[in-house]
Design an enzyme around this catalytic site. Structure first.
Site, short mmCIF file in Angstrom:
data_model
loop_
_atom_site.label_atom_id
_atom_site.label_comp_id
_atom_site.label_asym_id
_atom_site.label_seq_id
_atom_site.Cartn_x
_atom_site.Cartn_y
_atom_site.Cartn_z
CG MET A 27 -1.94 -1.17 1.14
SD MET A 27 -3.50 -0.84 1.92
CE MET A 27 -2.99 -0.52 3.60
CG HIS A 34 6.85 -1.92 2.20
ND1 HIS A 34 6.74 -0.74 2.90
CD2 HIS A 34 5.63 -2.50 2.26
CE1 HIS A 34 5.50 -0.60 3.35
NE2 HIS A 34 4.81 -1.67 3.00
N GLY A 144 4.74 -10.25 4.12
CA GLY A 144 5.42 -10.21 5.41
C GLY A 144 4.67 -11.00 6.47
CD GLN A 150 -2.07 -8.73 4.43
OE1 GLN A 150 -2.81 -7.81 4.67
NE2 GLN A 150 -0.85 -8.53 3.96
CG LEU A 181 10.82 -1.15 10.16
CD1 LEU A 181 11.70 -1.00 8.92
CD2 LEU A 181 11.03 0.05 11.08
NE ARG A 184 -3.25 2.10 9.41
CZ ARG A 184 -3.70 1.06 8.68
NH1 ARG A 184 -3.08 -0.11 8.74
NH2 ARG A 184 -4.77 1.18 7.91
P1 AMP Z 1 1.40 -2.88 3.47
O1 AMP Z 1 1.97 -1.84 2.55
O2 AMP Z 1 1.33 -2.47 4.88
O3 AMP Z 1 0.10 -3.43 2.92
O4 AMP Z 1 2.42 -4.10 3.43
C1 AMP Z 1 2.81 -4.70 2.23
C2 AMP Z 1 3.57 -5.96 2.55
O5 AMP Z 1 4.73 -5.64 3.32
C3 AMP Z 1 2.75 -6.96 3.38
O6 AMP Z 1 3.02 -8.27 2.91
C4 AMP Z 1 3.29 -6.75 4.76
O7 AMP Z 1 3.16 -7.89 5.60
C5 AMP Z 1 4.74 -6.45 4.48
N1 AMP Z 1 5.35 -5.74 5.60
C6 AMP Z 1 4.90 -4.60 6.20
N2 AMP Z 1 5.69 -4.28 7.25
C7 AMP Z 1 6.65 -5.22 7.31
C8 AMP Z 1 7.78 -5.44 8.17
N3 AMP Z 1 8.06 -4.64 9.18
N4 AMP Z 1 8.55 -6.52 7.93
C9 AMP Z 1 8.28 -7.37 6.91
N5 AMP Z 1 7.25 -7.21 6.06
C10 AMP Z 1 6.44 -6.16 6.25
#
Ligand code: AMP
Length: 274
Positions: A27, A34, A144, A150, A181, A184
């Site tokens: 996102m 990421h 992640g 999820q 990390l 948000r």
């Molecule tokens: P998001 O942009 O929050 O939807 O996250 C996109 C992807 O990055 C998802 O698969 C998350 O689980 C992964 N992700 C977000 N934060 C982390 C983190 N701190 N460590 C590893 N993966 C992450």
């Protein structure tokens, strides 16, 4: 790197890729978490596609859809530097039509923990992930462990619908203090950030208990709750197996310890796979 905003442009750009594709859906407001997914995808595939799409259908009424951090220019630079081949940044119109066919989260696993606090969130998440996986045409997609529920639901969707993609779970990336990390985290003040550390500290406490031979989940949860007093409100502490069934005893190699709590504005989640 090609930056594409439409599905037609994505299809055109993909024609120029020969070999295997790894896909990282996000996102945006990209951070090192990421980036670690992108780097793993780079290592394991000939090409990498990243998507940045703040998916409206996974936000509930009153959640932060409008204010969700958006950093498109920085995201482009990060992806470019990371060697991404295609960055897909669609609008909602590209992704959704009226009166759509819907994917529904499973009745139990989709409505406990995160699903209980955010009912319907996983429907929207699965809907968009199904679309994005199909559009990417990737052999492998990277998610992640940070969003454990999820991840497990996406793996179930891939199995249920016989989808031809391998879901690769990736380790949680933390800052030097242990805070997982998250896009948000920008909502946190310095004072809140230090209290937010109690989530990862509670997981460390759980690890300590387990290392000392304590396997009773009730006892471990109570120890974690002591550490979590620093947060504004604990939403849940759960100890489940890899299929999200509650556990009475820790099962080494088959346990996830999850915590969700409010610190200031954001609700934070963290977890540990044992
Ligand atoms: P998001 O942009 O929050 O939807 O996250 C996109 C992807 O990055 C998802 O698969 C998350 O689980 C992964 N992700 C977000 N934060 C982390 C983190 N701190 N460590 C590893 N993966 C992450």
């Amino acid at each position: 790197m090609r930056v594409v905003q439409t599905i037609d442009a994505l299809k055109e750009a993909k024609k120029k890729l020969a070999g295997s594709i790894g896909f990282v859906p996000t996102m945006g407001a990209l951070h090192k978490g990421h980036l670690s997914l992108i780097q793993q995808a780079k290592q394991e595939n000939d090409h990498v596609i990243v998507s940045v799409f703040v998916n409206p259908t996974q936000f509930l009424e009153g959640e932060d859809l409008e204010s969700y951090p958006r950093k498109e220019e920085a995201d482009k630079k990060i992806c470019e530097l990371a060697g991404v081949d295609i960055l897909f940044m669609p609008s909602s119109d590209q992704m959704y039509e009226k009166d759509e066919l819907k994917i529904a989260a499973p009745a139990i696993r989709g409505y406990i923990l995160e699903g209980e606090r955010r009912p319907g969130h996983f429907d929207g998440m699965l809907q968009v992930v199904m679309k994005l996986l199909n559009l990417s045409g990737a052999q492998k997609a990277y998610f992640g462990k940070k969003d454990a529920q999820q991840l497990v639901l996406i793996m179930q969707m891939v199995k249920t619908y016989f989808m031809n993609v391998q879901i690769v779970p990736c380790e949680i990336v933390r800052d030097e203090d242990g805070l997982a990390l998250s896009s948000r985290n920008v909502y946190l003040s310095e004072e809140e950030k230090s209290r937010a550390l109690s989530l990862s500290k509670s997981l460390k406490r759980a690890t300590k208990c387990i290392m000392s031979g304590e396997l009773d989940t009730k006892t471990i949860k109570n120890k974690m709750l002591e550490v979590l007093k620093e947060t504004d409100r604990v939403e849940y502490v759960a100890i489940v197996d890899r299929e999200f069934n509650n556990l009475k005893q820790i099962e080494l190699g088959n346990t996830i310890i999850l915590v969700a709590a409010r610190v200031g504005k954001p609700r934070l989640i963290d977890n540990l796979w044992i």
